[in-house]
Design a protein around this motif. Structure first.
Motif, short mmCIF file in Angstrom:
data_model
loop_
_atom_site.label_atom_id
_atom_site.label_comp_id
_atom_site.label_asym_id
_atom_site.label_seq_id
_atom_site.Cartn_x
_atom_site.Cartn_y
_atom_site.Cartn_z
N LEU A 207 0.88 -1.20 0.00
CA LEU A 207 0.07 0.01 0.23
C LEU A 207 0.78 1.24 -0.06
O LEU A 207 1.73 1.47 0.82
CB LEU A 207 -0.94 0.10 1.20
CG LEU A 207 -1.64 1.31 1.55
CD1 LEU A 207 -2.68 1.80 0.52
CD2 LEU A 207 -2.19 1.36 2.97
N LEU A 208 0.49 2.13 -0.70
CA LEU A 208 1.36 3.34 -0.91
C LEU A 208 0.32 4.35 -0.31
O LEU A 208 -0.95 4.53 -0.52
CB LEU A 208 1.55 4.07 -2.44
CG LEU A 208 1.95 5.38 -2.43
CD1 LEU A 208 3.13 5.72 -1.90
CD2 LEU A 208 1.88 5.93 -4.22
N VAL A 209 0.78 5.25 0.84
CA VAL A 209 -0.04 6.18 1.30
C VAL A 209 0.52 7.74 1.10
O VAL A 209 1.96 7.83 1.42
CB VAL A 209 -0.05 6.12 3.06
CG1 VAL A 209 -0.92 7.15 3.69
CG2 VAL A 209 -0.82 4.89 3.20
N VAL A 210 -0.11 8.56 0.50
CA VAL A 210 0.49 9.77 -0.08
C VAL A 210 -0.07 10.71 1.09
O VAL A 210 -1.31 11.17 1.22
CB VAL A 210 0.08 10.10 -1.41
CG1 VAL A 210 0.75 11.62 -1.76
CG2 VAL A 210 0.30 9.10 -2.42
N GLY A 211 0.99 11.21 1.85
CA GLY A 211 0.55 12.26 2.86
C GLY A 211 0.07 11.50 4.33
O GLY A 211 -0.71 10.75 4.24
N ALA A 212 1.13 11.80 5.31
CA ALA A 212 1.07 11.16 6.48
C ALA A 212 0.65 12.10 7.74
O ALA A 212 1.06 12.01 8.90
CB ALA A 212 2.37 10.35 6.80
N HIS A 263 -2.09 -1.35 -3.84
CA HIS A 263 -3.04 -0.05 -3.58
C HIS A 263 -2.50 1.00 -3.12
O HIS A 263 -1.18 1.24 -2.71
CB HIS A 263 -4.00 -0.87 -2.10
CG HIS A 263 -4.46 -2.19 -2.46
ND1 HIS A 263 -3.73 -3.41 -2.50
CD2 HIS A 263 -5.74 -2.40 -2.50
CE1 HIS A 263 -4.63 -4.31 -2.70
NE2 HIS A 263 -5.85 -3.90 -2.68
N ALA A 264 -3.52 2.12 -3.26
CA ALA A 264 -2.54 3.37 -2.86
C ALA A 264 -3.89 4.09 -2.39
O ALA A 264 -5.10 4.00 -2.59
CB ALA A 264 -2.40 4.31 -4.24
N LEU A 265 -3.63 5.14 -1.38
CA LEU A 265 -4.43 6.22 -0.72
C LEU A 265 -3.82 7.50 -0.85
O LEU A 265 -2.71 7.94 -0.32
CB LEU A 265 -4.54 6.01 0.53
CG LEU A 265 -5.44 6.68 1.59
CD1 LEU A 265 -6.91 6.92 1.14
CD2 LEU A 265 -5.34 6.48 3.06
#
Length: 372
Positions: A207-212, A263-265
């Motif tokens: 999973l790629l999460v853009v912005g933490a 997956h990405a968010l």
């Protein structure tokens, strides 16, 4: 300011007796560019299925800042991630008793098709219940100097020492620390729900999460609790370091080499972030969007079609708060979801400092404590 690790948990205080026609409370009243000035206000008494909750903690969310800008010079009490103790109940409020510690989540009618099917974030009456500034019947819940002000934000307006909310919006959390529980009403709920309810990656997926920020960090920790490999793209070093310490791979930007993901968010709402995330997806990959950016962005429809990619919108994590919040608490208590690591607390009147620290990356999730 204090991190949640530096605070001790306290049992819910005893319920107080009912008051008269209205309750005097303190609120952060925002006007124009001011995020909040502490003033005295009168809170209406609970009707029908409403409850009065004494606020013990309230998260600061980017949505509050967007709402302040949208409201212009209109006086308002914002805040929509409240946690506190139920003090008084209306005659038709069910499932709660005085003394319960609850998270107050967004408002929904419980009657429309989305609500009945378990997706209250898409409630047919959501705009009126969460953004009109008044009750569903048009009556105000808050007055300052005898004059009604914009309240009932997300069915609560919890930048205050007490709120009026629907019993349906309140989820009991037991003796969980209020500072950890409060963001479960929206930010943490949205991030975790985007993973568990929308993307649904399996163990060993990536999973790629853009912005933490609060949403993205909660999403990353939730995915890690599922055994999913997580890559986080976040410019703030402290946030990268924190999530890396829990097993994520952290990069400063989407321009760095990132392996293909399943997956990405995207929590940022930036068109370039959406495009880059789509380009990194493997065939049959899925991207969920929770950030509110431009109304229109360019999309490579041919790539979406030929690679079988899926693009999802996501409101409130597609969650039923009464179901997802207890599950997130269970994971937190089991040591699988260290949400306390994301929280820094401030006094209620220090909202300007909390927002400044959050913007500067000094704080990941700011939570205000009315009792401090």
């Amino acid at each position: 300011m204090r991190t949640e690790k530096e605070r001790t948990e306290e049992p819910p205080p005893a319920a107080r007796a009912a008051g008269g026609a209205g309750t005097r409370i303190s609120v952060l009243l925002s006007r124009g560019s001011t995020l909040g000035e502490l003033v005295e206000a009168e809170l209406d008494e609970p009707r029908d299925d409403e409850v009065v909750v004494r606020v013990e903690a309230v998260g600061v969310c980017h949505t509050d800042l967007l709402a302040r800008k949208r409201l212009g010079n209109r006086s308002a009490v914002l805040g929509h991630e409240g946690c506190g103790t139920v003090e008084r109940l209306g005659p038709r409020a069910e499932g709660l008793v005085a003394g319960d510690r609850v998270v107050v989540s967004f408002a929904s009618c419980g009657e429309c098709a989305p609500c009945r099917s378990g997706f209250p974030g898409y409630c047919a009456r959501s705009a009126a219940l969460n953004g009109s500034g008044r009750r569903r019947d048009g009556s105000p819940t808050l007055r300052v100097g005898g004059e009604p002000v914009f309240g009932s934000f997300f069915g609560q307006s919890s930048f205050a020492t007490s709120v009026l909310a629907g019993a349906r919006s309140c989820v009991p959390v037991g003796d969980l620390s209020p500072a950890v529980a409060a963001p479960l009403g929206c930010g943490f709920l949205t991030g975790a729900g985007a993973v568990l309810n929308v993307l649904r990656p399996r163990p060993l997926d990536r999973l790629l999460v853009v912005g933490a920020g609060g949403v993205g960090a909660a999403a990353a920790l939730t995915a890690l609790s599922e055994g999913v490999e997580v890559v986080v793209a976040e410019p703030v070093e402290a946030r990268r370091t924190l999530l890396a310490s829990h097993g994520a791979t952290a990069v400063a930007s989407l321009d760095e080499p990132i392996p293909p993901v399943t997956h990405a968010l995207d929590t940022t709402g930036r068109p370039e972030a959406t495009a880059r995330a789509l380009s990194l997806l493997r065939p049959r990959g899925a991207l969920a969007l929770v950030g509110l950016g431009p109304a229109e962005i360019p999309l490579d429809v041919r790539s979406l079609t030929m690679r079988g990619l899926r693009l999802y919108g996501c409101v409130e994590g597609d969650a039923e708060p009464a179901l997802l919040i207890p599950e997130l608490i269970r994971r937190h208590r089991a040591g699988l979801l260290p949400l306390d690591r994301l929280v820094t607390t401030y006094a209620l009147g220090d909202i300007e400092q909390a927002v400044a620290d959050q913007r500067a990356g000094l704080t990941l999730k700011a939570v205000l404590l009315p009792g401090d």
